[in-house]
Design a protein around this motif. Structure first.
Motif, PDB file in Angstrom:
ATOM      1  N   GLY A   1       0.792  -1.221   0.000  1.00 31.58           N
ATOM      2  CA  GLY A   1       0.000   0.000   0.000  1.00 31.58           C
ATOM      3  C   GLY A   1       0.823   1.269   0.000  1.00 31.58           C
ATOM      4  N   GLY A   2       2.138   1.159  -0.195  1.00 28.96           N
ATOM      5  CA  GLY A   2       3.012   2.331  -0.169  1.00 28.96           C
ATOM      6  C   GLY A   2       4.401   1.950   0.303  1.00 28.96           C
ATOM      7  N   GLY A   3       5.161   2.943   0.743  1.00 25.69           N
ATOM      8  CA  GLY A   3       6.541   2.688   1.128  1.00 25.69           C
ATOM      9  C   GLY A   3       6.757   2.411   2.596  1.00 25.69           C
ATOM     10  N   ALA A   4       5.697   2.490   3.401  1.00 32.52           N
ATOM     11  CA  ALA A   4       5.856   2.328   4.848  1.00 32.52           C
ATOM     12  C   ALA A   4       5.571   0.901   5.285  1.00 32.52           C
ATOM     13  CB  ALA A   4       4.928   3.293   5.580  1.00 32.52           C
ATOM     14  N   ASP A   5       6.051   0.549   6.476  1.00 31.54           N
ATOM     15  CA  ASP A   5       5.797  -0.779   7.039  1.00 31.54           C
ATOM     16  C   ASP A   5       4.406  -0.901   7.643  1.00 31.54           C
ATOM     17  OD1 ASP A   5       8.357  -1.666   6.359  1.00 31.54           O
ATOM     18  OD2 ASP A   5       9.204  -1.003   8.272  1.00 31.54           O
ATOM     19  N   THR A   6       3.756   0.255   7.876  1.00 33.47           N
ATOM     20  CA  THR A   6       2.395   0.278   8.410  1.00 33.47           C
ATOM     21  C   THR A   6       1.472   0.951   7.408  1.00 33.47           C
ATOM     22  OG1 THR A   6       3.101   0.297  10.721  1.00 33.47           O
ATOM     23  CG2 THR A   6       0.900   1.138  10.254  1.00 33.47           C
ATOM     24  N   PHE A   7       0.371   0.303   7.122  1.00 35.89           N
ATOM     25  CA  PHE A   7      -0.628   0.834   6.195  1.00 35.89           C
ATOM     26  C   PHE A   7      -1.833   1.302   7.001  1.00 35.89           C
ATOM     27  CE2 PHE A   7      -4.492   0.089   3.646  1.00 35.89           C
ATOM     28  CZ  PHE A   7      -4.207   0.841   2.512  1.00 35.89           C
ATOM     29  N   THR A   8      -2.391   2.454   6.634  1.00 37.52           N
ATOM     30  CA  THR A   8      -3.597   2.955   7.297  1.00 37.52           C
ATOM     31  C   THR A   8      -4.720   3.096   6.277  1.00 37.52           C
ATOM     32  OG1 THR A   8      -3.028   5.294   6.970  1.00 37.52           O
ATOM     33  CG2 THR A   8      -2.193   4.228   8.972  1.00 37.52           C
ATOM     34  N   PHE A   9      -5.934   3.025   6.773  1.00 37.32           N
ATOM     35  CA  PHE A   9      -7.142   3.172   5.957  1.00 37.32           C
ATOM     36  C   PHE A   9      -7.908   4.381   6.515  1.00 37.32           C
ATOM     37  CE2 PHE A   9     -10.721   0.791   3.698  1.00 37.32           C
ATOM     38  CZ  PHE A   9     -10.055   0.752   2.480  1.00 37.32           C
ATOM     39  N   PRO A  10      -7.443   5.603   6.231  1.00 37.70           N
ATOM     40  CA  PRO A  10      -7.885   6.799   6.962  1.00 37.70           C
ATOM     41  C   PRO A  10      -9.106   7.488   6.373  1.00 37.70           C
ATOM     42  CG  PRO A  10      -6.120   7.404   5.485  1.00 37.70           C
ATOM     43  CD  PRO A  10      -6.392   5.936   5.251  1.00 37.70           C
ATOM     44  N   PHE A  11     -10.107   6.709   6.000  1.00 37.32           N
ATOM     45  CA  PHE A  11     -11.282   7.282   5.340  1.00 37.32           C
ATOM     46  C   PHE A  11     -12.389   7.579   6.341  1.00 37.32           C
ATOM     47  CE2 PHE A  11      -9.188   4.533   2.182  1.00 37.32           C
ATOM     48  CZ  PHE A  11      -8.807   5.528   1.272  1.00 37.32           C
ATOM     49  N   GLN A  12     -13.169   8.597   6.035  1.00 37.01           N
ATOM     50  CA  GLN A  12     -14.272   8.955   6.927  1.00 37.01           C
ATOM     51  C   GLN A  12     -15.251   7.794   7.051  1.00 37.01           C
ATOM     52  OE1 GLN A  12     -16.890  12.016   5.452  1.00 37.01           O
ATOM     53  NE2 GLN A  12     -17.742  12.431   7.475  1.00 37.01           N
ATOM     54  N   THR A  13     -15.638   7.226   5.930  1.00 38.63           N
ATOM     55  CA  THR A  13     -16.615   6.139   5.936  1.00 38.63           C
ATOM     56  C   THR A  13     -16.009   4.886   5.324  1.00 38.63           C
ATOM     57  OG1 THR A  13     -17.507   7.162   3.923  1.00 38.63           O
ATOM     58  CG2 THR A  13     -18.727   7.524   5.968  1.00 38.63           C
ATOM     59  N   ILE A  14     -15.949   3.820   6.119  1.00 32.37           N
ATOM     60  CA  ILE A  14     -15.499   2.498   5.683  1.00 32.37           C
ATOM     61  C   ILE A  14     -16.694   1.581   5.900  1.00 32.37           C
ATOM     62  CG2 ILE A  14     -13.809   0.669   6.004  1.00 32.37           C
ATOM     63  CD1 ILE A  14     -12.018   2.828   7.351  1.00 32.37           C
TER      64      ILE A  14
ATOM     65  N   ASN B   1     -16.351   6.231  -0.714  1.00 33.24           N
ATOM     66  CA  ASN B   1     -15.577   7.451  -0.982  1.00 33.24           C
ATOM     67  C   ASN B   1     -16.401   8.732  -0.997  1.00 33.24           C
ATOM     68  OD1 ASN B   1     -16.911   7.101  -3.440  1.00 33.24           O
ATOM     69  ND2 ASN B   1     -15.088   7.507  -4.683  1.00 33.24           N
ATOM     70  N   ASN B   2     -17.723   8.623  -0.765  1.00 31.14           N
ATOM     71  CA  ASN B   2     -18.575   9.822  -0.687  1.00 31.14           C
ATOM     72  C   ASN B   2     -18.308  10.777  -1.845  1.00 31.14           C
ATOM     73  OD1 ASN B   2     -19.841   9.198   1.906  1.00 31.14           O
ATOM     74  ND2 ASN B   2     -17.839   9.588   2.799  1.00 31.14           N
ATOM     75  N   PHE B   3     -18.154  10.236  -3.026  1.00 28.43           N
ATOM     76  CA  PHE B   3     -17.794  11.023  -4.215  1.00 28.43           C
ATOM     77  C   PHE B   3     -18.705  12.227  -4.410  1.00 28.43           C
ATOM     78  CE2 PHE B   3     -18.285  11.812  -8.789  1.00 28.43           C
ATOM     79  CZ  PHE B   3     -16.968  11.982  -9.178  1.00 28.43           C
ATOM     80  N   PRO B   4     -18.126  13.399  -4.613  1.00 28.90           N
ATOM     81  CA  PRO B   4     -16.698  13.742  -4.688  1.00 28.90           C
ATOM     82  C   PRO B   4     -16.165  14.403  -3.412  1.00 28.90           C
ATOM     83  CG  PRO B   4     -17.960  15.510  -5.653  1.00 28.90           C
ATOM     84  CD  PRO B   4     -18.970  14.518  -5.104  1.00 28.90           C
ATOM     85  N   PHE B   5     -16.796  14.138  -2.276  1.00 33.52           N
ATOM     86  CA  PHE B   5     -16.557  14.983  -1.098  1.00 33.52           C
ATOM     87  C   PHE B   5     -15.432  14.522  -0.179  1.00 33.52           C
ATOM     88  CE2 PHE B   5     -21.199  15.314  -2.087  1.00 33.52           C
ATOM     89  CZ  PHE B   5     -21.135  16.582  -2.630  1.00 33.52           C
ATOM     90  N   SER B   6     -15.153  13.221  -0.081  1.00 36.32           N
ATOM     91  CA  SER B   6     -14.140  12.768   0.875  1.00 36.32           C
ATOM     92  C   SER B   6     -12.732  12.868   0.292  1.00 36.32           C
ATOM     93  CB  SER B   6     -14.419  11.317   1.289  1.00 36.32           C
ATOM     94  OG  SER B   6     -15.547  11.247   2.124  1.00 36.32           O
ATOM     95  N   ASN B   7     -11.771  13.189   1.163  1.00 35.11           N
ATOM     96  CA  ASN B   7     -10.372  13.290   0.728  1.00 35.11           C
ATOM     97  C   ASN B   7      -9.437  12.782   1.819  1.00 35.11           C
ATOM     98  OD1 ASN B   7     -10.596  15.356   2.580  1.00 35.11           O
ATOM     99  ND2 ASN B   7     -10.133  17.000   1.155  1.00 35.11           N
ATOM    100  N   GLY B   8      -9.736  11.585   2.320  1.00 34.24           N
ATOM    101  CA  GLY B   8      -8.961  11.025   3.422  1.00 34.24           C
ATOM    102  C   GLY B   8      -7.573  10.555   3.041  1.00 34.24           C
ATOM    103  N   ARG B   9      -7.381  10.137   1.787  1.00 32.20           N
ATOM    104  CA  ARG B   9      -6.071   9.645   1.378  1.00 32.20           C
ATOM    105  C   ARG B   9      -5.118  10.789   1.030  1.00 32.20           C
ATOM    106  NH1 ARG B   9      -3.832   5.490   2.947  1.00 32.20           N
ATOM    107  NH2 ARG B   9      -5.394   4.013   2.200  1.00 32.20           N
ATOM    108  N   THR B  10      -5.605  11.761   0.245  1.00 32.60           N
ATOM    109  CA  THR B  10      -4.772  12.888  -0.176  1.00 32.60           C
ATOM    110  C   THR B  10      -5.583  14.170  -0.057  1.00 32.60           C
ATOM    111  OG1 THR B  10      -3.610  11.479  -1.768  1.00 32.60           O
ATOM    112  CG2 THR B  10      -3.375  13.867  -2.032  1.00 32.60           C
ATOM    113  N   PRO B  11      -5.182  15.138   0.778  1.00 35.87           N
ATOM    114  CA  PRO B  11      -5.928  16.388   0.916  1.00 35.87           C
ATOM    115  C   PRO B  11      -6.124  17.070  -0.438  1.00 35.87           C
ATOM    116  CG  PRO B  11      -4.254  16.223   2.623  1.00 35.87           C
ATOM    117  CD  PRO B  11      -3.999  15.085   1.676  1.00 35.87           C
ATOM    118  N   GLY B  12      -7.363  17.482  -0.705  1.00 43.44           N
ATOM    119  CA  GLY B  12      -7.669  18.185  -1.942  1.00 43.44           C
ATOM    120  C   GLY B  12      -7.925  17.289  -3.130  1.00 43.44           C
TER     121      GLY B  12
END
Length: 396
Positions: free
Chosen positions: A331-344, A361-372
């Motif tokens: 899920g990326g370059g880190a050893d810990t992966f997070t799922f930081p979404f408002q609604t799962i 993902n509450n399209f198009p309103f949520s931006n938990g992975r990347t701001p903006g």
């Protein structure tokens, strides 16, 4: 079935073959009791049903996270329920659209068929059905004269497929249980929950907050009963205590049996609920944060046998979605992966140690992975530290 596209790219059925490779088969490193990421795939936020109806006209034309409505087609987004097909594909339920009854009248309620391919980390949309009421079972006026159901009619948030192939869907506006055939046609009148009414319920006198109806819907291993879990507290109940209601499919009626799922914090909400066996359920519990403010995103094993006799479901933590081991950096370059979404809002059992989890993902309103940036729909698989010992009928 209409042709579909993913972010402007043609969708191929051939991707199904690759999707059949189970990510759970990959050996996971020791995680010190944590769940381990074993698969990661993404359906881009800007994914639409091609040649479908326009949508988003009631959003005011204001850009959100780089996305400007209205849209020429229907978005494939907002997944609030999931059903495993056993061939590497899944049925996923889109919720009411853009967040409320007032702005979702041109969002068509739909069940999509999707095929994650964890090798290429992509998700194909390979089919789907619209939800309709051609026989006039809904007793109140619908938005569309053709009786295609929209997000102004129901807020569908949970789904189970019955043994006969029909679908039971939980709604938040009633709250109602809705029964559809395999083609998405309603098979009977919406079934209310006695004594519980949301503000959108035509019966009036609400005692449940808006968007707090049936967020979770589980099915017993023998397929005879449903368990519908409210997302909100009924007026007069203890703070943070959510009702889990038993429903008999044959009689199309509630049995009168119910249990209480106690939130860790009354400000939390549940995202999904599915059965593990006759007594236990997997339940997603989350805070309302996203990105940097997301702190509490967990999956609990809840047991209705209430061994400590406190009148509530017993709870055992099985996965902290903000602390997933990722030794292979899937899920990326880190050893810990997070799922930081408002609604799962989606969890599904893949095998006795592996779960599939998907965000809404509450399209198009949520931006938990990347701001903006509007959130994609992320499909992940996680291997649990311990086996579930699930009913074998759920492992087929």
């Amino acid at each position: 079935m209409r042709n579909l596209r993913r972010a402007g790219v043609g969708v191929g059925i051939g991707m199904l073959t690759m999707a059949l490779a189970a990510p759970s088969a990959v050996a996971a490193s020791k995680s010190d009791g944590r769940a381990t990421l074993t698969g990661f795939a993404v359906l881009p936020a800007a994914t639409f049903v091609s040649a479908s109806d326009p949508s988003g006209s009631l959003l005011g034309g204001t850009p959100s996270n780089g996305i400007t409505p209205p849209f020429a087609d229907q978005p494939v987004q907002g997944f609030s329920g999931i059903v495993r097909n056993g061939d590497g594909t899944f049925e996923v339920l889109s919720d009411n659209g853009y967040g409320n009854k007032a702005n979702s009248a041109d969002f068509v309620l739909r069940v999509h068929r999707v095929a994650p391919d964890y090798g290429s980390r992509t998700v194909d949309v390979v089919g789907g059905i619209n939800l309709t009421d051609p026989n006039g079972y809904v007793p109140f006026a619908l938005t569309r004269p053709d009786r295609v159901l929209t997000g102004a009619d129901f807020d569908v948030e949970s789904i189970q497929r019955a043994k006969d192939g029909t679908y039971w869907i939980g709604d938040e506006f009633g709250p109602y249980l809705l029964h559809f055939d395999r083609a998405g046609r309603l098979l009977g009148a919406p079934i209310p929950l006695d004594g519980v009414r949301a503000p959108e319920n035509p019966a009036g006198n609400p005692n449940l907050n808006s968007s707090k109806g049936f967020e979770g819907l589980a099915q017993s291993p023998d397929g005879r009963r449903l368990y519908a879990l409210l997302e909100g507290v009924v007026a007069g109940d203890a703070a943070g205590g959510l009702r889990l209601n038993e429903f008999d499919i044959a009689s199309r009626s509630y049995t009168g049996k119910r249990w209480i799922y106690q939130l860790e914090d009354p400000a939390n909400a549940i995202g999904d609920a599915i059965a593990v066996d006759d007594d236990r359920f997997l339940i997603i519990e989350r805070d309302n944060g996203q990105g940097a403010t997301a702190k509490f995103k967990r999956i609990y094993l809840a047991d209705k046998r209430d061994r400590n006799r406190d009148g509530k479901l017993d709870k055992t933590l099985v996965a902290d979605l903000m602390d997933i081991a990722d030794p292979r950096h899937l899920g990326g370059g880190a050893d810990t992966f997070t799922f930081p979404f408002q609604t799962i809002e989606d969890v599904v059992i893949l095998d006795d140690r592996t779960l599939g989890v998907v965000n809404d993902n509450n399209f198009p309103f949520s931006n938990g992975r990347t701001p903006g940036k509007a959130d994609d729909n992320e499909f992940i698989t996680i291997r649990l530290a311990d086996p579930l010992h699930a009913d074998k009928r759920f492992l087929k």
